[in-house]
Enzyme design. Structure first.
Site, PDB file in Angstrom:
ATOM      1  N   ARG A 159       0.865  -1.255   0.125  1.00 33.43           N
ATOM      2  CA  ARG A 159       0.080  -0.095   0.021  1.00 33.43           C
ATOM      3  C   ARG A 159       1.076   1.391  -0.064  1.00 33.43           C
ATOM      4  O   ARG A 159       0.423   2.011  -0.428  1.00 33.43           O
ATOM      5  CB  ARG A 159      -1.092   0.132   1.105  1.00 33.43           C
ATOM      6  CG  ARG A 159      -1.817  -1.138   1.523  1.00 33.43           C
ATOM      7  CD  ARG A 159      -2.469  -1.191   2.768  1.00 33.43           C
ATOM      8  NE  ARG A 159      -3.089  -0.098   3.299  1.00 33.43           N
ATOM      9  CZ  ARG A 159      -4.152   0.282   3.078  1.00 33.43           C
ATOM     10  NH1 ARG A 159      -5.275  -0.294   2.316  1.00 33.43           N
ATOM     11  NH2 ARG A 159      -4.684   1.653   3.674  1.00 33.43           N
ATOM     12  N   ARG A 163       8.380   7.123  -4.198  1.00 35.41           N
ATOM     13  CA  ARG A 163       8.371   8.049  -5.244  1.00 35.41           C
ATOM     14  C   ARG A 163       9.782   8.618  -5.329  1.00 35.41           C
ATOM     15  O   ARG A 163      10.103   9.190  -4.362  1.00 35.41           O
ATOM     16  CB  ARG A 163       7.263   9.124  -4.985  1.00 35.41           C
ATOM     17  CG  ARG A 163       5.848   8.750  -5.226  1.00 35.41           C
ATOM     18  CD  ARG A 163       5.066   9.911  -5.552  1.00 35.41           C
ATOM     19  NE  ARG A 163       3.775   9.703  -5.295  1.00 35.41           N
ATOM     20  CZ  ARG A 163       2.792  10.099  -4.141  1.00 35.41           C
ATOM     21  NH1 ARG A 163       3.564  10.681  -3.359  1.00 35.41           N
ATOM     22  NH2 ARG A 163       1.634   9.461  -4.101  1.00 35.41           N
ATOM     23  N   ARG A 236      -7.731  -6.495  14.100  1.00 39.99           N
ATOM     24  CA  ARG A 236      -7.023  -5.421  14.830  1.00 39.99           C
ATOM     25  C   ARG A 236      -7.977  -4.717  15.441  1.00 39.99           C
ATOM     26  O   ARG A 236      -8.951  -4.243  14.670  1.00 39.99           O
ATOM     27  CB  ARG A 236      -5.884  -4.874  13.892  1.00 39.99           C
ATOM     28  CG  ARG A 236      -4.762  -5.638  13.475  1.00 39.99           C
ATOM     29  CD  ARG A 236      -3.967  -6.081  14.528  1.00 39.99           C
ATOM     30  NE  ARG A 236      -3.616  -4.917  15.657  1.00 39.99           N
ATOM     31  CZ  ARG A 236      -3.668  -5.335  16.905  1.00 39.99           C
ATOM     32  NH1 ARG A 236      -4.182  -6.641  17.519  1.00 39.99           N
ATOM     33  NH2 ARG A 236      -3.284  -4.450  17.634  1.00 39.99           N
ATOM     34  N   ARG A 267      -0.419   6.712  15.882  1.00 33.52           N
ATOM     35  CA  ARG A 267      -0.408   8.135  15.204  1.00 33.52           C
ATOM     36  C   ARG A 267      -1.150   9.035  15.883  1.00 33.52           C
ATOM     37  O   ARG A 267      -1.932   8.746  16.847  1.00 33.52           O
ATOM     38  CB  ARG A 267      -1.046   7.879  13.729  1.00 33.52           C
ATOM     39  CG  ARG A 267      -2.053   7.176  13.605  1.00 33.52           C
ATOM     40  CD  ARG A 267      -2.385   6.946  12.138  1.00 33.52           C
ATOM     41  NE  ARG A 267      -3.524   6.119  12.051  1.00 33.52           N
ATOM     42  CZ  ARG A 267      -3.944   5.477  10.882  1.00 33.52           C
ATOM     43  NH1 ARG A 267      -3.406   5.801   9.619  1.00 33.52           N
ATOM     44  NH2 ARG A 267      -5.188   4.955  10.810  1.00 33.52           N
ATOM     45  N   GLU A 289      -3.915   7.034  18.628  1.00 38.27           N
ATOM     46  CA  GLU A 289      -4.449   5.892  18.172  1.00 38.27           C
ATOM     47  C   GLU A 289      -3.678   4.814  18.802  1.00 38.27           C
ATOM     48  O   GLU A 289      -2.257   4.829  18.222  1.00 38.27           O
ATOM     49  CB  GLU A 289      -4.317   5.854  16.529  1.00 38.27           C
ATOM     50  CG  GLU A 289      -5.400   4.954  15.957  1.00 38.27           C
ATOM     51  CD  GLU A 289      -5.558   5.050  14.662  1.00 38.27           C
ATOM     52  OE1 GLU A 289      -5.836   6.205  13.995  1.00 38.27           O
ATOM     53  OE2 GLU A 289      -5.188   4.193  13.717  1.00 38.27           O
ATOM     54  N   TYR A 337      -8.508  -6.290   3.755  1.00 33.24           N
ATOM     55  CA  TYR A 337      -8.154  -5.111   4.014  1.00 33.24           C
ATOM     56  C   TYR A 337      -8.234  -3.967   2.884  1.00 33.24           C
ATOM     57  O   TYR A 337      -7.361  -3.849   2.073  1.00 33.24           O
ATOM     58  CB  TYR A 337      -6.795  -5.165   4.644  1.00 33.24           C
ATOM     59  CG  TYR A 337      -6.150  -3.945   5.038  1.00 33.24           C
ATOM     60  CD1 TYR A 337      -6.847  -2.958   5.220  1.00 33.24           C
ATOM     61  CD2 TYR A 337      -4.547  -3.994   5.040  1.00 33.24           C
ATOM     62  CE1 TYR A 337      -6.023  -1.817   5.766  1.00 33.24           C
ATOM     63  CE2 TYR A 337      -3.995  -2.710   5.502  1.00 33.24           C
ATOM     64  CZ  TYR A 337      -4.609  -1.577   5.890  1.00 33.24           C
ATOM     65  OH  TYR A 337      -4.027  -0.533   6.251  1.00 33.24           O
ATOM     66  N   ASP A 339      -9.853  -0.281   0.989  1.00 28.61           N
ATOM     67  CA  ASP A 339     -10.305   1.074   1.564  1.00 28.61           C
ATOM     68  C   ASP A 339     -11.873   1.155   1.044  1.00 28.61           C
ATOM     69  O   ASP A 339     -12.403   0.796   0.557  1.00 28.61           O
ATOM     70  CB  ASP A 339      -9.434   2.145   0.747  1.00 28.61           C
ATOM     71  CG  ASP A 339      -7.978   1.797   1.262  1.00 28.61           C
ATOM     72  OD1 ASP A 339      -7.800   1.374   2.465  1.00 28.61           O
ATOM     73  OD2 ASP A 339      -6.915   2.373   0.495  1.00 28.61           O
TER      74      ASP A 339
HETATM   75  N1  UDP Z   1       3.304   1.798   7.677  1.00 30.12           N
HETATM   76  C1  UDP Z   1       4.591   1.835   8.293  1.00 30.12           C
HETATM   77  N2  UDP Z   1       4.961   3.057   8.647  1.00 30.12           N
HETATM   78  C2  UDP Z   1       4.273   4.180   8.758  1.00 30.12           C
HETATM   79  C3  UDP Z   1       3.112   3.885   7.811  1.00 30.12           C
HETATM   80  C4  UDP Z   1       2.427   2.853   7.647  1.00 30.12           C
HETATM   81  O1  UDP Z   1       5.240   0.891   8.314  1.00 30.12           O
HETATM   82  O2  UDP Z   1       4.654   5.407   8.953  1.00 30.12           O
HETATM   83  C5  UDP Z   1       3.082   0.333   7.256  1.00 30.12           C
HETATM   84  C6  UDP Z   1       2.162  -0.544   8.418  1.00 30.12           C
HETATM   85  O3  UDP Z   1       2.614  -1.779   8.316  1.00 30.12           O
HETATM   86  C7  UDP Z   1       0.731  -0.141   8.205  1.00 30.12           C
HETATM   87  C8  UDP Z   1       0.938  -0.197   6.578  1.00 30.12           C
HETATM   88  O4  UDP Z   1       2.224   0.178   6.155  1.00 30.12           O
HETATM   89  O5  UDP Z   1      -0.064  -1.293   8.575  1.00 30.12           O
HETATM   90  C9  UDP Z   1      -0.312   0.229   5.888  1.00 30.12           C
HETATM   91  O6  UDP Z   1      -0.315   1.666   6.027  1.00 30.12           O
HETATM   92  P1  UDP Z   1      -1.403   2.746   5.925  1.00 30.12           P
HETATM   93  O7  UDP Z   1      -1.182   4.248   6.500  1.00 30.12           O
HETATM   94  O8  UDP Z   1      -1.851   2.564   4.569  1.00 30.12           O
HETATM   95  O9  UDP Z   1      -2.615   2.052   6.864  1.00 30.12           O
HETATM   96  P2  UDP Z   1      -4.252   2.625   7.264  1.00 30.12           P
HETATM   97  O10 UDP Z   1      -4.362   4.113   7.152  1.00 30.12           O
HETATM   98  O11 UDP Z   1      -5.142   1.610   6.708  1.00 30.12           O
HETATM   99  O12 UDP Z   1      -3.992   2.114   8.861  1.00 30.12           O
END
Ligand code: UDP
Length: 358
Positions: A159, A163, A236, A267, A289, A337, A339
């Protein structure tokens, strides 16, 4: 999203629709609550993005979307990094300035397994190498999933885009934004004219509901639907801790990730940045969170698509597929999983494939 989209499509075709919901509110985990003029994303941040024009047009019937672009930041050992991994991140980490320098650094770092990566750690090491993995991925992922990244599927990390431009837009999609006025209002509009009964547990009177409808769209947990007969699936769950701060801008960004494992939250969300309040505010709400241990009665947020869980899910899926009077859709019923935009797209496709109302 799945249930409400499906309900709307059915209603538009002139079908008789009833929505029942166990919780005391609509909108599922997209639910937003207005507090002191701020739309708080009660079950975690939801940022809408899609490249599917039909999905975008469909949702625009129910809300005006603002031009919010998700540009999360990540904190690691006190340093601040840009996400997704882009030229700013490479500069912050290695001091490089050009795409060529960044590519050279990655070539040096990335691990070549000579075969497709078999788990999340291998995926990350082959994509970005150990520096980025150890600073920004390993701790966050271990906290988020409460599992060793070697025991997690590679797909989770696919995901994250990589870039070679100075572009911090988290998503690649053409259309992005947050519904002005909050998600709850979008759902209210989507369900306009449809009977909704809140606080009703489908499982308590399942036979009765089955006698009432030709088709039932079930969007709850698939294992619960089958009374856990093939075993429990793992999800989760999260806990949220809110703080009101006496300022109109606490962190300067909606989302800041905390990648060190010693920090309990993954976060911090400052909600007002998603959909700026109509009137100036003097206080802001920030939510931590925190991943938490799963148990049946808690709110599920993510499926955990490990090999073992997928084997259990497969048994439920086969059983579900044989039930012609049901549609199983969404993150929980499909144990997938995915979106919001993909969920809406899936509901549209499924609705069409059933030829309902034709
Ligand atoms: N991830 C990470 N570091 C970050 C952000 C994301 O390792 O700073 C990894 C982590 O395994 C996470 C996955 O990328 O579960 C997907 O992140 P995303 O932000 O897309 O997840 P969501 O917003 O669905 O929780």
């Amino acid at each position: 999203m799945y249930a409400s989209s499906f309900a709307r499509l059915a209603k538009d075709r002139g079908l008789k629709v009833l929505v029942i919901e166990r919780r005391p509110h609509i909108a599922g985990n997209c639910y937003t609550e207005r507090q002191e003029g701020i739309h708080v994303h009660r079950y975690g941040p939801h940022i809408f993005h899609t490249s599917n024009l039909a999905v975008w047009q469909f949702l625009n019937r129910f809300a005006e979307f603002n031009n919010y672009i998700n540009t999360p930041l990540a904190v690691s050992r006190g340093d601040l990094f840009s996400l997704p991994f882009n030229m700013y991140t490479f500069h912050q980490l290695w001091g490089v300035r050009t795409p060529e320098e960044a590519r050279a650094k990655l070539r040096e770092q990335c691990v070549d397994y000579g075969r497709p990566p078999e788990n999340l750690e291998e995926q990350a090491l082959s994509l970005v190498g150990p520096d980025l993995y150890n600073r920004l991925i390993r701790g966050y992922t271990t906290k988020q999933w409460q599992k060793d990244p070697r025991d997690l599927p590679a797909e989770i990390i696919r995901r994250l885009p990589l870039r070679f431009t100075y572009n911090c837009n988290y998503f690649n999609d053409r259309f992005q934004g947050i519904p002005v006025g909050g998600y709850t209002q979008l759902f209210e509009n989507m369900l306009d004219g449809i009977e909704v009964r809140l606080g009703v547990d489908f499982h308590e009177q399942r036979e009765w509901w089955e006698s009432q409808a030709n088709k039932i769209v079930y969007t709850g947990k698939i294992d619960e639907f089958f009374a856990f007969e093939h075993g429990e699936l793992e999800y989760r769950t999260l806990e949220f801790r809110d703080y009101w701060l006496e300022t109109d801008n606490a962190q300067g960004n909606a989302i800041i990730n905390y990648c060190d494992e010693v920090i309990p939250y993954t976060r911090k969300i400052e909600h007002l940045h998603f959909d700026p309040p109509l009137n100036p505010v003097t206080r802001t709400i920030v939510t931590e969170e925190i991943p938490a241990v799963w148990s049946r009665e808690k709110t599920p947020y993510y499926p955990v698509n490990t090999v073992a869980n997928m084997a259990i899910y497969e048994r439920y899926r086969r059983q579900a597929d044989a039930m012609e009077n049901y549609v199983f859709g969404g993150r929980l019923a499909e144990y997938k999983y995915y979106d919001m935009h993909a969920v809406v797209g899936a509901a549209m496709l499924r609705f069409q494939s059933l030829g309902l109302g034709d």
